[in-house]
Design an enzyme around this catalytic site. Sequence first.
Site, PDB file in Angstrom:
ATOM      1  N   ARG A  17     -24.550 -67.774 -45.693  1.00  0.00           N
ATOM      2  CA  ARG A  17     -25.235 -66.784 -44.847  1.00  0.00           C
ATOM      3  C   ARG A  17     -26.729 -66.787 -45.171  1.00  0.00           C
ATOM      4  NH1 ARG A  17     -25.950 -61.807 -47.690  1.00  0.00           N
ATOM      5  NH2 ARG A  17     -25.029 -61.855 -49.782  1.00  0.00           N
ATOM      6  N   GLY A  18     -27.469 -66.037 -44.393  1.00  0.00           N
ATOM      7  CA  GLY A  18     -28.879 -65.811 -44.663  1.00  0.00           C
ATOM      8  C   GLY A  18     -29.708 -67.078 -44.710  1.00  0.00           C
ATOM      9  N   ARG A  39     -18.321 -69.138 -51.940  1.00  0.00           N
ATOM     10  CA  ARG A  39     -17.297 -68.627 -52.858  1.00  0.00           C
ATOM     11  C   ARG A  39     -16.144 -67.980 -52.102  1.00  0.00           C
ATOM     12  NH1 ARG A  39     -19.806 -65.264 -57.694  1.00  0.00           N
ATOM     13  NH2 ARG A  39     -20.701 -64.044 -55.982  1.00  0.00           N
ATOM     14  N   ASP A  54     -18.966 -71.758 -57.795  1.00  0.00           N
ATOM     15  CA  ASP A  54     -19.535 -70.575 -58.439  1.00  0.00           C
ATOM     16  C   ASP A  54     -20.586 -71.074 -59.424  1.00  0.00           C
ATOM     17  OD1 ASP A  54     -20.198 -68.362 -59.915  1.00  0.00           O
ATOM     18  OD2 ASP A  54     -18.148 -67.820 -60.466  1.00  0.00           O
ATOM     19  N   VAL A  55     -21.858 -70.843 -59.126  1.00  0.00           N
ATOM     20  CA  VAL A  55     -22.921 -71.425 -59.946  1.00  0.00           C
ATOM     21  C   VAL A  55     -22.991 -70.810 -61.338  1.00  0.00           C
ATOM     22  CG1 VAL A  55     -24.292 -72.069 -57.937  1.00  0.00           C
ATOM     23  CG2 VAL A  55     -24.724 -69.860 -59.072  1.00  0.00           C
ATOM     24  N   GLY A  83     -28.300 -67.067 -55.071  1.00  0.00           N
ATOM     25  CA  GLY A  83     -28.936 -66.049 -55.895  1.00  0.00           C
ATOM     26  C   GLY A  83     -28.356 -64.679 -55.639  1.00  0.00           C
ATOM     27  N   TYR A 146     -34.737 -59.783 -61.451  1.00  0.00           N
ATOM     28  CA  TYR A 146     -34.940 -60.737 -60.361  1.00  0.00           C
ATOM     29  C   TYR A 146     -36.267 -61.475 -60.525  1.00  0.00           C
ATOM     30  CZ  TYR A 146     -35.198 -62.442 -55.516  1.00  0.00           C
ATOM     31  OH  TYR A 146     -35.282 -63.228 -54.391  1.00  0.00           O
ATOM     32  N   LYS A 150     -36.789 -65.581 -61.115  1.00  0.00           N
ATOM     33  CA  LYS A 150     -37.542 -66.430 -60.190  1.00  0.00           C
ATOM     34  C   LYS A 150     -38.760 -67.051 -60.865  1.00  0.00           C
ATOM     35  CE  LYS A 150     -34.864 -65.860 -56.635  1.00  0.00           C
ATOM     36  NZ  LYS A 150     -34.045 -66.987 -56.108  1.00  0.00           N
TER      37      LYS A 150
END
Length: 238
Positions: A17-18, A39, A54-55, A83, A146, A150
């Site tokens: 998505r996104g 996932r 699954d990272v 993320g 976050y 990053k």
Amino acid sequence: MTDGDEGRIALVTGAARGLGLCIATRLAADGHRVIGTCRGEHPEVAGVSWVTCDVTDRESVDAAFTEIEASHGPVEILIANAGTTRDGLALRMSDDDFAWVLDTNLVGSFRCARRAAAKMVRGRWGRIIFISSVVAQMGQAGQVNYAASKAGIEGMSRSLARELASRNICVNVVAPGPLPTDMLDALSDERRAAIADAVPLGRLGTLDEVSAAVAFLASDDAGYITGVTLGVDGGLGI
């Protein structure tokens, strides 16, 4: 697209998505053979195959790459997009919330890059593109985890760029500004307007604009660009 780009095998993490979905769709439209990780459920997109990954789990990452290599061949383009966020003020943030975001965003990206790079080195060609955020440059109240994840991605990418350059592997970062994602949709109209007003160009970005930057860095035309963080943020990070 140049002839050399045709048929490259591209993996986009967090593609269900996104922004990840938009990137996967763009790369498929450009003629790449695209695999997206998910996932759970995923949309049906022309030209995009799917693999469960699954990272945060090294074994899951290795299994996903092994599956891709068996079905398609080694990954030549990696877009490390997966993320998460767990926002909260620093004084109230738990160790678990801090660690979870770093493990997903930073360490998860490293797990995927390390696995992809091993085969890229043998093939003497590769593109690794990490998705960061303007928050890495500016900071953001309520997002210390976050922002740290990053910013870590950007430092990691520069080190990887130095390590892998001799094998014709380019490592870069795309750092979007505010985009019309689920996170912004949850905000009030007034808050979204205030965020847009803070951008020098006076508007939110679009997923397509970020995807176009990723597609360029994935191409042969970007073969002399490595170790760069490209802000696609309307000037917000100035």
